[in-house]
Write a protein that holds these residues in place. Structure first.
Motif, PDB file in Angstrom:
ATOM      1  N   PRO A  68       0.837  -1.198   0.000  1.00  0.00           N
ATOM      2  CA  PRO A  68       0.000   0.000   0.000  1.00  0.00           C
ATOM      3  C   PRO A  68       0.882   1.262   0.000  1.00  0.00           C
ATOM      4  O   PRO A  68       2.023   1.233   0.466  1.00  0.00           O
ATOM      5  N   THR A  69       0.346   2.341  -0.463  1.00  0.00           N
ATOM      6  CA  THR A  69       1.122   3.578  -0.629  1.00  0.00           C
ATOM      7  C   THR A  69       1.855   4.024   0.628  1.00  0.00           C
ATOM      8  O   THR A  69       3.031   4.382   0.541  1.00  0.00           O
ATOM      9  N   PRO A  70       1.237   4.033   1.813  1.00  0.00           N
ATOM     10  CA  PRO A  70       1.973   4.522   2.981  1.00  0.00           C
ATOM     11  C   PRO A  70       3.178   3.643   3.360  1.00  0.00           C
ATOM     12  O   PRO A  70       4.099   4.106   4.025  1.00  0.00           O
ATOM     13  N   TRP A  71       3.184   2.400   2.921  1.00  0.00           N
ATOM     14  CA  TRP A  71       4.255   1.472   3.300  1.00  0.00           C
ATOM     15  C   TRP A  71       5.363   1.374   2.261  1.00  0.00           C
ATOM     16  O   TRP A  71       6.427   0.820   2.531  1.00  0.00           O
ATOM     17  N   ARG A  72       5.151   1.896   1.063  1.00  0.00           N
ATOM     18  CA  ARG A  72       6.124   1.711  -0.020  1.00  0.00           C
ATOM     19  C   ARG A  72       7.492   2.296   0.319  1.00  0.00           C
ATOM     20  O   ARG A  72       8.494   1.591   0.279  1.00  0.00           O
ATOM     21  N   ALA A  73       7.525   3.572   0.607  1.00  0.00           N
ATOM     22  CA  ALA A  73       8.822   4.231   0.844  1.00  0.00           C
ATOM     23  C   ALA A  73       9.545   3.657   2.060  1.00  0.00           C
ATOM     24  O   ALA A  73      10.742   3.343   1.968  1.00  0.00           O
ATOM     25  N   PRO A  74       8.876   3.469   3.208  1.00  0.00           N
ATOM     26  CA  PRO A  74       9.612   2.914   4.354  1.00  0.00           C
ATOM     27  C   PRO A  74      10.181   1.516   4.085  1.00  0.00           C
ATOM     28  O   PRO A  74      11.325   1.226   4.461  1.00  0.00           O
ATOM     29  N   VAL A  75       9.412   0.659   3.429  1.00  0.00           N
ATOM     30  CA  VAL A  75       9.890  -0.705   3.171  1.00  0.00           C
ATOM     31  C   VAL A  75      11.022  -0.684   2.141  1.00  0.00           C
ATOM     32  O   VAL A  75      11.999  -1.430   2.282  1.00  0.00           O
ATOM     33  N   THR A 128       7.306   3.761  11.077  1.00  0.00           N
ATOM     34  CA  THR A 128       7.009   4.756  10.051  1.00  0.00           C
ATOM     35  C   THR A 128       5.790   4.352   9.232  1.00  0.00           C
ATOM     36  O   THR A 128       4.925   5.184   8.933  1.00  0.00           O
ATOM     37  N   GLY A 129       5.709   3.076   8.866  1.00  0.00           N
ATOM     38  CA  GLY A 129       4.552   2.612   8.109  1.00  0.00           C
ATOM     39  C   GLY A 129       3.255   2.761   8.874  1.00  0.00           C
ATOM     40  O   GLY A 129       2.232   3.177   8.315  1.00  0.00           O
ATOM     41  N   VAL A 130       3.294   2.446  10.165  1.00  0.00           N
ATOM     42  CA  VAL A 130       2.083   2.576  10.992  1.00  0.00           C
ATOM     43  C   VAL A 130       1.678   4.040  11.114  1.00  0.00           C
ATOM     44  O   VAL A 130       0.502   4.390  10.975  1.00  0.00           O
ATOM     45  N   VAL A 131       2.647   4.908  11.369  1.00  0.00           N
ATOM     46  CA  VAL A 131       2.331   6.333  11.492  1.00  0.00           C
ATOM     47  C   VAL A 131       1.778   6.880  10.186  1.00  0.00           C
ATOM     48  O   VAL A 131       0.793   7.634  10.186  1.00  0.00           O
ATOM     49  N   ARG A 132       2.374   6.515   9.068  1.00  0.00           N
ATOM     50  CA  ARG A 132       1.887   7.005   7.777  1.00  0.00           C
ATOM     51  C   ARG A 132       0.496   6.461   7.463  1.00  0.00           C
ATOM     52  O   ARG A 132      -0.339   7.171   6.898  1.00  0.00           O
ATOM     53  N   THR A 133       0.230   5.201   7.829  1.00  0.00           N
ATOM     54  CA  THR A 133      -1.104   4.635   7.614  1.00  0.00           C
ATOM     55  C   THR A 133      -2.128   5.350   8.473  1.00  0.00           C
ATOM     56  O   THR A 133      -3.220   5.691   8.006  1.00  0.00           O
ATOM     57  N   PHE A 134      -1.783   5.600   9.744  1.00  0.00           N
ATOM     58  CA  PHE A 134      -2.700   6.287  10.649  1.00  0.00           C
ATOM     59  C   PHE A 134      -2.953   7.711  10.174  1.00  0.00           C
ATOM     60  O   PHE A 134      -4.088   8.180  10.178  1.00  0.00           O
ATOM     61  N   ALA A 135      -1.915   8.408   9.747  1.00  0.00           N
ATOM     62  CA  ALA A 135      -2.074   9.789   9.286  1.00  0.00           C
ATOM     63  C   ALA A 135      -2.924   9.853   8.021  1.00  0.00           C
ATOM     64  O   ALA A 135      -3.694  10.793   7.834  1.00  0.00           O
ATOM     65  N   ARG A 136      -2.811   8.854   7.191  1.00  0.00           N
ATOM     66  CA  ARG A 136      -3.584   8.845   5.936  1.00  0.00           C
ATOM     67  C   ARG A 136      -5.042   8.483   6.188  1.00  0.00           C
ATOM     68  O   ARG A 136      -5.936   8.929   5.468  1.00  0.00           O
ATOM     69  N   SER A 137      -5.272   7.659   7.211  1.00  0.00           N
ATOM     70  CA  SER A 137      -6.647   7.217   7.463  1.00  0.00           C
ATOM     71  C   SER A 137      -7.493   8.284   8.148  1.00  0.00           C
ATOM     72  O   SER A 137      -8.713   8.186   8.148  1.00  0.00           O
TER      73      SER A 137
END
Length: 145
Positions: A68-75, A128-137
């Motif tokens: 998913p988009t929020p996880w791409r860059a961190p992974v 980072t992925g969790v924070v980005r997912t939470f911020a996007r949701s």
């Protein structure tokens, strides 16, 4: 502009020729033993271009398609950091004294150090992925005023 490129290319070729002459001066007296040096100089770029670069490219492409988009860059950053750390640790993992001795370098457990460092890298990736997912949701609220 074209003249500058030609001059720079000629200077680069001259530097390359000088490097080859220095290497031949070093390698010629001990030719059978210096074959290992030739393989070391040539083997690294060949293995990198033939194996590691295509694998990294395919892995990056797959990660960009699957995640998913929020996880791409961190992974992707975590994968690159893992590869770099693996490359740096490889000589000591392969042979205990695979590099020139430095104070403190051979005192520690290389496997444990690598695994702890990778755990820290991937903990930051997950955070980072969790924070980005939470911020996007979070849905922006309309102002009631």
């Amino acid at each position: 502009m074209k003249l500058i490129r030609i001059v720079l290319a000629l200077v680069g070729l001259a530097a390359l020729g000088f490097g080859v002459s220095l290497f031949l001066e070093y390698a010629a007296p001990a030719w059978p033993d210096s074959l290992k040096t030739v393989l070391w100089f040539g083997g690294g770029p060949i293995v990198n271009d033939a194996v590691f670069a295509p694998v990294a490219g395919v892995l990056g492409l797959l990660l960009s398609r699957v995640l998913p988009t929020p996880w791409r860059a961190p992974v992707q950053v975590g994968a690159v950091a893992t590869a770099v750390l693996g490359f740096l640790a490889f000589p000591l993992l392969w042979r205990t004294y695979g590099v020139a001795p430095k104070p403190g370098l051979h005192d520690g457990n290389t496997w444990l150090g690598l695994l702890l460092t990778l755990a820290a890298v991937w903990a930051v990736v997950v955070l980072t992925g969790v924070v980005r997912t939470f911020a996007r949701s979070r849905v922006p609220r309309k102002n009631a005023s």
